[in-house]
Design a protein around this motif. Structure first.
Motif, PDB file in Angstrom:
ATOM      1  N   PRO A 115      30.530  -7.883  31.954  1.00  0.00           N
ATOM      2  CA  PRO A 115      30.405  -6.498  32.378  1.00  0.00           C
ATOM      3  C   PRO A 115      30.423  -6.295  33.890  1.00  0.00           C
ATOM      4  O   PRO A 115      30.648  -5.182  34.349  1.00  0.00           O
ATOM      5  CB  PRO A 115      29.069  -6.050  31.783  1.00  0.00           C
ATOM      6  N   SER A 116      30.243  -7.339  34.667  1.00  0.00           N
ATOM      7  CA  SER A 116      30.298  -7.194  36.126  1.00  0.00           C
ATOM      8  C   SER A 116      31.707  -6.903  36.627  1.00  0.00           C
ATOM      9  O   SER A 116      31.869  -6.242  37.641  1.00  0.00           O
ATOM     10  CB  SER A 116      29.783  -8.468  36.802  1.00  0.00           C
ATOM     11  N   TYR A 117      32.709  -7.423  35.922  1.00  0.00           N
ATOM     12  CA  TYR A 117      34.067  -7.195  36.424  1.00  0.00           C
ATOM     13  C   TYR A 117      35.133  -6.997  35.350  1.00  0.00           C
ATOM     14  O   TYR A 117      36.320  -7.015  35.647  1.00  0.00           O
ATOM     15  CB  TYR A 117      34.483  -8.316  37.390  1.00  0.00           C
ATOM     16  N   MET A 118      34.721  -6.772  34.110  1.00  0.00           N
ATOM     17  CA  MET A 118      35.695  -6.504  33.045  1.00  0.00           C
ATOM     18  C   MET A 118      35.227  -5.331  32.196  1.00  0.00           C
ATOM     19  O   MET A 118      34.041  -5.219  31.895  1.00  0.00           O
ATOM     20  CB  MET A 118      35.882  -7.741  32.164  1.00  0.00           C
ATOM     21  N   SER A 119      36.178  -4.487  31.771  1.00  0.00           N
ATOM     22  CA  SER A 119      35.824  -3.342  30.934  1.00  0.00           C
ATOM     23  C   SER A 119      36.105  -3.584  29.453  1.00  0.00           C
ATOM     24  O   SER A 119      35.747  -2.765  28.618  1.00  0.00           O
ATOM     25  CB  SER A 119      36.565  -2.087  31.407  1.00  0.00           C
ATOM     26  N   ALA A 120      36.722  -4.700  29.104  1.00  0.00           N
ATOM     27  CA  ALA A 120      37.100  -4.974  27.718  1.00  0.00           C
ATOM     28  C   ALA A 120      35.875  -5.116  26.820  1.00  0.00           C
ATOM     29  O   ALA A 120      34.870  -5.699  27.220  1.00  0.00           O
ATOM     30  CB  ALA A 120      37.939  -6.247  27.653  1.00  0.00           C
ATOM     31  N   MET A 121      35.984  -4.575  25.616  1.00  0.00           N
ATOM     32  CA  MET A 121      34.917  -4.654  24.623  1.00  0.00           C
ATOM     33  C   MET A 121      35.482  -5.245  23.333  1.00  0.00           C
ATOM     34  O   MET A 121      36.621  -4.967  22.954  1.00  0.00           O
ATOM     35  CB  MET A 121      34.343  -3.267  24.345  1.00  0.00           C
ATOM     36  N   THR A 122      34.667  -6.045  22.653  1.00  0.00           N
ATOM     37  CA  THR A 122      35.064  -6.688  21.404  1.00  0.00           C
ATOM     38  C   THR A 122      34.083  -6.302  20.308  1.00  0.00           C
ATOM     39  O   THR A 122      32.875  -6.473  20.461  1.00  0.00           O
ATOM     40  CB  THR A 122      35.088  -8.231  21.566  1.00  0.00           C
ATOM     41  N   HIS A 123      34.602  -5.784  19.216  1.00  0.00           N
ATOM     42  CA  HIS A 123      33.792  -5.389  18.062  1.00  0.00           C
ATOM     43  C   HIS A 123      33.577  -6.605  17.163  1.00  0.00           C
ATOM     44  O   HIS A 123      34.538  -7.276  16.792  1.00  0.00           O
ATOM     45  CB  HIS A 123      34.488  -4.288  17.257  1.00  0.00           C
ATOM     46  N   VAL A 124      32.323  -6.872  16.793  1.00  0.00           N
ATOM     47  CA  VAL A 124      31.985  -7.983  15.912  1.00  0.00           C
ATOM     48  C   VAL A 124      31.949  -7.456  14.479  1.00  0.00           C
ATOM     49  O   VAL A 124      31.224  -6.507  14.181  1.00  0.00           O
ATOM     50  CB  VAL A 124      30.619  -8.588  16.280  1.00  0.00           C
ATOM     51  N   VAL A 125      32.726  -8.091  13.597  1.00  0.00           N
ATOM     52  CA  VAL A 125      32.844  -7.642  12.214  1.00  0.00           C
ATOM     53  C   VAL A 125      32.534  -8.794  11.267  1.00  0.00           C
ATOM     54  O   VAL A 125      33.113  -9.880  11.390  1.00  0.00           O
ATOM     55  CB  VAL A 125      34.262  -7.097  11.925  1.00  0.00           C
ATOM     56  N   LEU A 126      31.638  -8.557  10.333  1.00  0.00           N
ATOM     57  CA  LEU A 126      31.341  -9.509   9.269  1.00  0.00           C
ATOM     58  C   LEU A 126      32.257  -9.170   8.100  1.00  0.00           C
ATOM     59  O   LEU A 126      32.296  -8.019   7.650  1.00  0.00           O
ATOM     60  CB  LEU A 126      29.871  -9.399   8.848  1.00  0.00           C
ATOM     61  N   ALA A 127      32.998 -10.156   7.602  1.00  0.00           N
ATOM     62  CA  ALA A 127      33.930  -9.957   6.484  1.00  0.00           C
ATOM     63  C   ALA A 127      33.463 -10.786   5.300  1.00  0.00           C
ATOM     64  O   ALA A 127      33.242 -11.994   5.421  1.00  0.00           O
ATOM     65  CB  ALA A 127      35.337 -10.365   6.900  1.00  0.00           C
ATOM     66  N   ARG A 128      33.333 -10.118   4.146  1.00  0.00           N
ATOM     67  CA  ARG A 128      32.887 -10.795   2.929  1.00  0.00           C
ATOM     68  C   ARG A 128      33.795 -10.419   1.771  1.00  0.00           C
ATOM     69  O   ARG A 128      34.613  -9.533   1.881  1.00  0.00           O
ATOM     70  CB  ARG A 128      31.439 -10.395   2.621  1.00  0.00           C
ATOM     71  N   ASP A 129      33.588 -11.107   0.652  1.00  0.00           N
ATOM     72  CA  ASP A 129      34.392 -10.917  -0.548  1.00  0.00           C
ATOM     73  C   ASP A 129      35.879 -11.089  -0.195  1.00  0.00           C
ATOM     74  O   ASP A 129      36.682 -10.171  -0.336  1.00  0.00           O
ATOM     75  CB  ASP A 129      34.115  -9.540  -1.178  1.00  0.00           C
ATOM     76  N   LEU A 130      36.203 -12.288   0.269  1.00  0.00           N
ATOM     77  CA  LEU A 130      37.559 -12.610   0.718  1.00  0.00           C
ATOM     78  C   LEU A 130      38.498 -12.829  -0.464  1.00  0.00           C
ATOM     79  O   LEU A 130      38.078 -13.279  -1.527  1.00  0.00           O
ATOM     80  CB  LEU A 130      37.535 -13.873   1.585  1.00  0.00           C
ATOM     81  N   TYR A 131      39.768 -12.507  -0.267  1.00  0.00           N
ATOM     82  CA  TYR A 131      40.810 -12.746  -1.267  1.00  0.00           C
ATOM     83  C   TYR A 131      42.064 -13.214  -0.529  1.00  0.00           C
ATOM     84  O   TYR A 131      42.296 -12.838   0.621  1.00  0.00           O
ATOM     85  CB  TYR A 131      41.096 -11.476  -2.081  1.00  0.00           C
ATOM     86  N   PRO A 132      42.876 -14.075  -1.162  1.00  0.00           N
ATOM     87  CA  PRO A 132      44.051 -14.610  -0.476  1.00  0.00           C
ATOM     88  C   PRO A 132      45.134 -13.534  -0.248  1.00  0.00           C
ATOM     89  O   PRO A 132      45.498 -12.822  -1.171  1.00  0.00           O
ATOM     90  CB  PRO A 132      44.582 -15.695  -1.411  1.00  0.00           C
ATOM     91  N   GLU A 133      45.557 -13.407   0.993  1.00  0.00           N
ATOM     92  CA  GLU A 133      46.706 -12.558   1.361  1.00  0.00           C
ATOM     93  C   GLU A 133      47.095 -12.924   2.786  1.00  0.00           C
ATOM     94  O   GLU A 133      46.252 -13.003   3.667  1.00  0.00           O
ATOM     95  CB  GLU A 133      46.381 -11.073   1.284  1.00  0.00           C
ATOM     96  N   ARG A 134      48.374 -13.158   3.010  1.00  0.00           N
ATOM     97  CA  ARG A 134      48.837 -13.579   4.328  1.00  0.00           C
ATOM     98  C   ARG A 134      49.823 -12.562   4.895  1.00  0.00           C
ATOM     99  O   ARG A 134      50.680 -12.053   4.190  1.00  0.00           O
ATOM    100  CB  ARG A 134      49.510 -14.940   4.254  1.00  0.00           C
ATOM    101  N   LEU A 135      49.645 -12.255   6.176  1.00  0.00           N
ATOM    102  CA  LEU A 135      50.597 -11.460   6.946  1.00  0.00           C
ATOM    103  C   LEU A 135      51.145 -12.342   8.068  1.00  0.00           C
ATOM    104  O   LEU A 135      50.451 -13.244   8.539  1.00  0.00           O
ATOM    105  CB  LEU A 135      49.915 -10.239   7.578  1.00  0.00           C
ATOM    106  N   VAL A 136      52.350 -12.056   8.504  1.00  0.00           N
ATOM    107  CA  VAL A 136      52.936 -12.781   9.630  1.00  0.00           C
ATOM    108  C   VAL A 136      52.254 -12.300  10.904  1.00  0.00           C
ATOM    109  O   VAL A 136      52.139 -11.102  11.148  1.00  0.00           O
ATOM    110  CB  VAL A 136      54.459 -12.538   9.712  1.00  0.00           C
ATOM    111  N   GLY A 137      51.773 -13.228  11.701  1.00  0.00           N
ATOM    112  CA  GLY A 137      51.091 -12.892  12.946  1.00  0.00           C
ATOM    113  C   GLY A 137      51.936 -13.263  14.150  1.00  0.00           C
ATOM    114  O   GLY A 137      53.121 -13.563  14.022  1.00  0.00           O
ATOM    115  N   ASP A 138      51.304 -13.266  15.323  1.00  0.00           N
ATOM    116  CA  ASP A 138      52.023 -13.565  16.559  1.00  0.00           C
ATOM    117  C   ASP A 138      51.669 -14.941  17.117  1.00  0.00           C
ATOM    118  O   ASP A 138      52.013 -15.260  18.252  1.00  0.00           O
ATOM    119  CB  ASP A 138      51.760 -12.481  17.602  1.00  0.00           C
TER     120      ASP A 138
END
Length: 186
Positions: A115-138
């Motif tokens: 916070p002293s020199y960056m404005s970026a914020m990151t949201h923390v997300v808990l993910a449960r009840d997972l199921y298989p599915e794939r998307l092409v990423g970068d």
């Protein structure tokens, strides 16, 4: 252990599509004046996801970190896309990076990087009840998925490939939330 990519060249870059430097001329309540520089966020924020395969098993990824020039073991993360909610971004990143979607998502909080020199914020997300599915990423290469017991978080901290503060903080937030000792601010 994977072989790190070869670095063919290094050069300074004046401008970047990701990083924008802003100067701030500030005067404090005691009359002291200073000029600060900060990296202004160029996006909509980011997500870091704690994907729980079961009540005690989190799925980590091993990914090359160009900033530290080695592979790092951490959580799924990425920038939010235009018109995407935090939950939608988290679900997309899961599908791109580990090949799972999540039926249940909980936003645990927001982390600042520096916070002293960056404005970026990151949201923390808990993910449960997972199921298989794939998307092409970068990602330039397939990420290795590494299951880890949340009850063994203390051993993960000593792992030589674990140093990223956001992942460490998010894992502690998730562990405390799941144990009933932490409730996100509303």
């Amino acid at each position: 252990m994977r072989t790190p990519p070869i670095i063919h060249a290094r050069r300074s870059v004046d401008g970047s599509r990701f990083l924008k430097v802003e100067q701030l001329d500030l005067e404090f309540s005691n009359g002291e004046r200073r000029t600060y520089e900060k990296l202004r966020s160029s996006g909509l924020g980011a997500v870091i996801v704690v994907p729980m395969r079961d009540d005690d098993t989190v799925l980590l990824v091993r990914e090359y970190g160009a900033g530290i020039e080695r592979y790092e073991l951490g959580l799924t993360k990425g920038r939010l896309d235009q018109d995407e909610t935090v939950e939608q971004g988290a679900d997309r990143e899961l599908k791109e990076e580990i090949g799972y979607g999540a039926r249940e998502m909980h936003i645990l909080g927001t982390l600042s990087l520096s916070p002293s020199y960056m404005s970026a914020m990151t949201h923390v997300v808990l993910a449960r009840d997972l199921y298989p599915e794939r998307l092409v990423g970068d990602e330039p290469e397939e990420l290795e998925v590494v299951p880890w017991k949340l009850s063994e978080l203390h051993t993960l901290l000593a792992h030589p490939e674990v140093s990223e503060g956001r992942s460490i903080a998010a894992l502690f937030m998730a562990r405390e939330y799941l144990a009933g000792r932490y409730q996100p601010r509303v």
